[in-house]
Design an enzyme around this catalytic site. Structure first.
Site, PDB file in Angstrom:
ATOM      1  N   ASN A 113     -43.673  29.337  56.350  1.00 52.00           N
ATOM      2  CA  ASN A 113     -42.794  30.497  56.136  1.00 52.00           C
ATOM      3  C   ASN A 113     -41.696  30.172  55.123  1.00 52.00           C
ATOM      4  OD1 ASN A 113     -41.677  28.823  58.184  1.00 52.00           O
ATOM      5  ND2 ASN A 113     -40.424  30.499  58.967  1.00 52.00           N
ATOM      6  N   GLU A 170     -38.165  31.839  53.980  1.00 46.61           N
ATOM      7  CA  GLU A 170     -37.164  32.890  54.226  1.00 46.61           C
ATOM      8  C   GLU A 170     -36.368  33.192  52.958  1.00 46.61           C
ATOM      9  OE1 GLU A 170     -35.079  31.672  57.806  1.00 46.61           O
ATOM     10  OE2 GLU A 170     -36.831  32.262  59.002  1.00 46.61           O
ATOM     11  N   CYS A 219     -43.940  35.208  55.691  1.00 43.90           N
ATOM     12  CA  CYS A 219     -44.427  34.477  56.854  1.00 43.90           C
ATOM     13  C   CYS A 219     -45.390  33.372  56.420  1.00 43.90           C
ATOM     14  CB  CYS A 219     -45.154  35.417  57.810  1.00 43.90           C
ATOM     15  SG  CYS A 219     -44.076  36.510  58.749  1.00 43.90           S
ATOM     16  N   GLU A 244     -48.370  32.893  57.368  1.00 41.80           N
ATOM     17  CA  GLU A 244     -49.707  33.440  57.106  1.00 41.80           C
ATOM     18  C   GLU A 244     -49.773  34.049  55.711  1.00 41.80           C
ATOM     19  OE1 GLU A 244     -47.654  33.971  59.615  1.00 41.80           O
ATOM     20  OE2 GLU A 244     -48.673  34.643  61.419  1.00 41.80           O
ATOM     21  N   CYS A 293     -47.282  38.067  63.478  1.00 44.84           N
ATOM     22  CA  CYS A 293     -46.608  39.373  63.478  1.00 44.84           C
ATOM     23  C   CYS A 293     -47.603  40.453  63.035  1.00 44.84           C
ATOM     24  CB  CYS A 293     -45.375  39.344  62.581  1.00 44.84           C
ATOM     25  SG  CYS A 293     -45.745  39.424  60.817  1.00 44.84           S
ATOM     26  N   CYS A 350     -48.801  40.352  59.412  1.00 46.76           N
ATOM     27  CA  CYS A 350     -49.706  39.232  59.149  1.00 46.76           C
ATOM     28  C   CYS A 350     -51.076  39.450  59.764  1.00 46.76           C
ATOM     29  CB  CYS A 350     -49.082  37.929  59.613  1.00 46.76           C
ATOM     30  SG  CYS A 350     -47.737  37.440  58.522  1.00 46.76           S
TER      31      CYS A 350
HETATM   32  N1  THU Z   1     -42.852  34.090  61.160  1.00 42.76           N
HETATM   33  C1  THU Z   1     -44.004  33.666  60.572  1.00 42.76           C
HETATM   34  O1  THU Z   1     -43.987  32.829  59.665  1.00 42.76           O
HETATM   35  N2  THU Z   1     -45.168  34.207  61.005  1.00 42.76           N
HETATM   36  C2  THU Z   1     -45.278  35.134  62.007  1.00 42.76           C
HETATM   37  O2  THU Z   1     -46.352  35.671  62.212  1.00 42.76           O
HETATM   38  C3  THU Z   1     -44.095  35.432  62.818  1.00 42.76           C
HETATM   39  C4  THU Z   1     -42.798  35.078  62.220  1.00 42.76           C
HETATM   40  C5  THU Z   1     -41.586  33.553  60.654  1.00 42.76           C
HETATM   41  C6  THU Z   1     -40.818  34.506  59.812  1.00 42.76           C
HETATM   42  C7  THU Z   1     -39.406  33.995  59.955  1.00 42.76           C
HETATM   43  O3  THU Z   1     -39.162  33.031  58.941  1.00 42.76           O
HETATM   44  C8  THU Z   1     -39.385  33.305  61.308  1.00 42.76           C
HETATM   45  O4  THU Z   1     -40.734  33.202  61.723  1.00 42.76           O
HETATM   46  C9  THU Z   1     -38.598  34.056  62.360  1.00 42.76           C
HETATM   47  O5  THU Z   1     -39.024  35.368  62.426  1.00 42.76           O
END
Ligand code: THU
Length: 139
Positions: free
Chosen positions: A48, A50, A59, A61, A92, A95
């Site tokens: 991920n 940010e 994310c 994925e 999520c 994704c």
């Molecule tokens: N996150 C992911 O990388 N994948 C997901 O499917 C769920 C959430 C990350 C995004 C963010 O950087 C952190 O988790 C908190 O939401």
């Protein structure tokens, strides 16, 4: 699932765990790594990423799919997604849709060592996908 043989789940989990160390998560501090297994037997990872404008976060994925296409494409047959503690994290909604495009309803999503993997079809039932486009266009 084609002639692939067994999915190397322990390796996928380890690669996903390793990918969490390449995460950029200074805001949530939730590091996430994803490792996908392709029909060619390749393993592709993503982490991920940010952003100070929170909604622009990518994310793990999403990074994985970007790497998959950047490395020549392929079909995903299995994916492990873990947080920094090495435990599975639920993909999520966005994704799930991204994964559907490149793995379809048969894609196996890791649920950890003690549970059977989910199919993406179970996580995203009645999905909208590429096959809808051709048949739903207004003539
Ligand atoms: N996150 C992911 O990388 N994948 C997901 O499917 C769920 C959430 C990350 C995004 C963010 O950087 C952190 O988790 C908190 O939401």
């Amino acid at each position: 699932m084609s002639s692939l043989g067994k999915i190397p789940w322990p390796l996928l989990r380890e690669q996903a765990r390793s990918a969490t160390s390449r995460s950029y998560a200074p805001y949530s501090h939730v590091t996430v790594g994803a490792a996908g297994y392709t029909s060619n037997g390749e393993i592709i990872t993503g982490s991920n990423i940010e952003n100070a404008s929170y909604g622009l976060t990518l994310c793990a994925e999403c990074s994985l799919i970007s790497a998959l296409i950047g490395q020549g494409g392929g079909r995903l047959v299995a994916v492990a997604i873990v947080a920094g503690d090495g435990e599975p994290i639920a993909p999520c909604g966005r994704c799930r849709q991204l994964l559907f495009e490149h793995g379809g309803a048969e894609l196996l999503v890791d649920a950890g060592e003690t549970a059977a993997p989910h199919t993406l079809g179970a996580l995203l039932p009645e999905a909208f996908g590429p096959s809808d486009l051709g048949v739903r266009r207004t003539p």
